[in-house]
Enzyme design. Sequence first.
Site, PDB file in Angstrom:
ATOM      1  N   LEU A  53     -17.751  80.062 -22.152  1.00 41.22           N
ATOM      2  CA  LEU A  53     -18.718  80.595 -21.191  1.00 41.22           C
ATOM      3  C   LEU A  53     -20.118  80.724 -21.781  1.00 41.22           C
ATOM      4  O   LEU A  53     -21.057  81.063 -21.068  1.00 41.22           O
ATOM      5  CB  LEU A  53     -18.255  81.983 -20.705  1.00 41.22           C
ATOM      6  N   TYR A 103     -32.181  72.651 -17.528  1.00 43.47           N
ATOM      7  CA  TYR A 103     -30.920  73.398 -17.554  1.00 43.47           C
ATOM      8  C   TYR A 103     -29.778  72.540 -17.022  1.00 43.47           C
ATOM      9  O   TYR A 103     -28.704  72.455 -17.629  1.00 43.47           O
ATOM     10  CB  TYR A 103     -31.058  74.676 -16.726  1.00 43.47           C
ATOM     11  N   LYS A 107     -26.268  71.123 -18.936  1.00 43.21           N
ATOM     12  CA  LYS A 107     -24.911  71.372 -18.446  1.00 43.21           C
ATOM     13  C   LYS A 107     -24.172  70.054 -18.208  1.00 43.21           C
ATOM     14  O   LYS A 107     -22.972  69.937 -18.516  1.00 43.21           O
ATOM     15  CB  LYS A 107     -24.962  72.192 -17.155  1.00 43.21           C
ATOM     16  N   ASN A 132     -23.931  80.532  -7.937  1.00 43.17           N
ATOM     17  CA  ASN A 132     -24.351  81.856  -7.456  1.00 43.17           C
ATOM     18  C   ASN A 132     -23.231  82.894  -7.518  1.00 43.17           C
ATOM     19  O   ASN A 132     -22.785  83.413  -6.500  1.00 43.17           O
ATOM     20  CB  ASN A 132     -24.869  81.738  -6.023  1.00 43.17           C
ATOM     21  N   GLY A 294      -8.735 134.315   8.766  1.00 41.40           N
ATOM     22  CA  GLY A 294      -8.553 134.902  10.092  1.00 41.40           C
ATOM     23  C   GLY A 294      -9.290 134.206  11.211  1.00 41.40           C
ATOM     24  O   GLY A 294      -9.178 134.621  12.374  1.00 41.40           O
TER      25      GLY A 294
END
Length: 381
Positions: A53, A103, A107, A132, A294
């Site tokens: 991860l 990015y 990946k 997301n 009461g």
Amino acid sequence: MKILVTGSKGFIGKNLIMELRNQKYETLFEYDKDTDESLLDEYTRECDFVFHLAGVNRSDDESEFMKVNYGITAKLLELLKRNNNRCPIVFTSSIQADLDNPYGKSKKACEELIFKYGEENNVKTLVYRLQNVFGKWCKPNYNSVVATFCHNIAAGLPIIISDPQKVLNLVYIDDVVSEFLRALKGEEQRKDTFCCEECHNKNTFYCEVPISYNVKLGEIADLIYSFKQSRETLAIPDMSNEFVKKLYSTYLSYLPTEQLNYPLKINADSRGIFVEIIRTVDRGQISVNISGKGVTKGNHWHNTKTEKFIVVSGRGIISLRRPDGKEIIKYYVSGDKPEVVDIPPGYTHSIQNVGDTDLVTIIWSNECFDPSKPDTYYLEV
């Protein structure tokens, strides 16, 4: 089973680690950016499964994406190969892997490296292109719009909505973790798409989290604002909607710890107090009624409104009678033996404290009180 988790202190890593512990997995190798690098060699020698991860998804230096994301992936695979460890590998990629940005390119390069490693070394590889992810412990003002909205709205800060009609595809962290646990048992969910034409056996098909939600950005903001307002209106969101339920849980995790409590309106008189706790659109309301020693409360009836009384402390008598009848039905109730007493429409009813302490009763009504249509008629039992 010995499990290695890289990026163990990240959003997904923390949630995964905690659930693995909940499931009684005891030998967990946690590797993060501040872990002694020499330990990775030991971990890759002993582990039976890898959740990879680790990585960066935001940086001011674009070269950092390839340097870190590809670098740690290459190092991990090199050590596994050197240690002759052919354990399965789960890798969290991103839907941006198909986009032309630094990015996404990093990946995509990691995906190709892992698929190639799996092919050449007969290793089971599971690549998830996550999109997301939202839920507790996600860092706000970083890369999750849900985390940012939840944090800012909870803290009374403004949010920026670039396009309210933009549709986001969202996955909930618990659904991600549940899928990872299935993958751990060899029950992963595979898609029918693979990394490239050259490698299209089942091992190179992408994996997926089977539960996802397509929601407009403006709708997400509206929901989170309604969650904030619910502490004043006492309204409960629609928990039958799975996305709303998960978003609401996420929002609550961002509340400042000093603001977890909120006041309720107390209706007090000489007999005791009455407080509304929860109001719903379609499930009525829940209140708490406290009667002094009461004291008798009630002595009224309803045409349509129904109620459930549950005494949780003290001793009392619930009495009911039809307005056109003389027979009085009595129920002796006590917090020592909580039970539900249904109050049907068409019965005048009362509750009397016959103990030595306050009588505390939880009351559910099938409709929220409306002063313009109270459906409440005074008549002594």
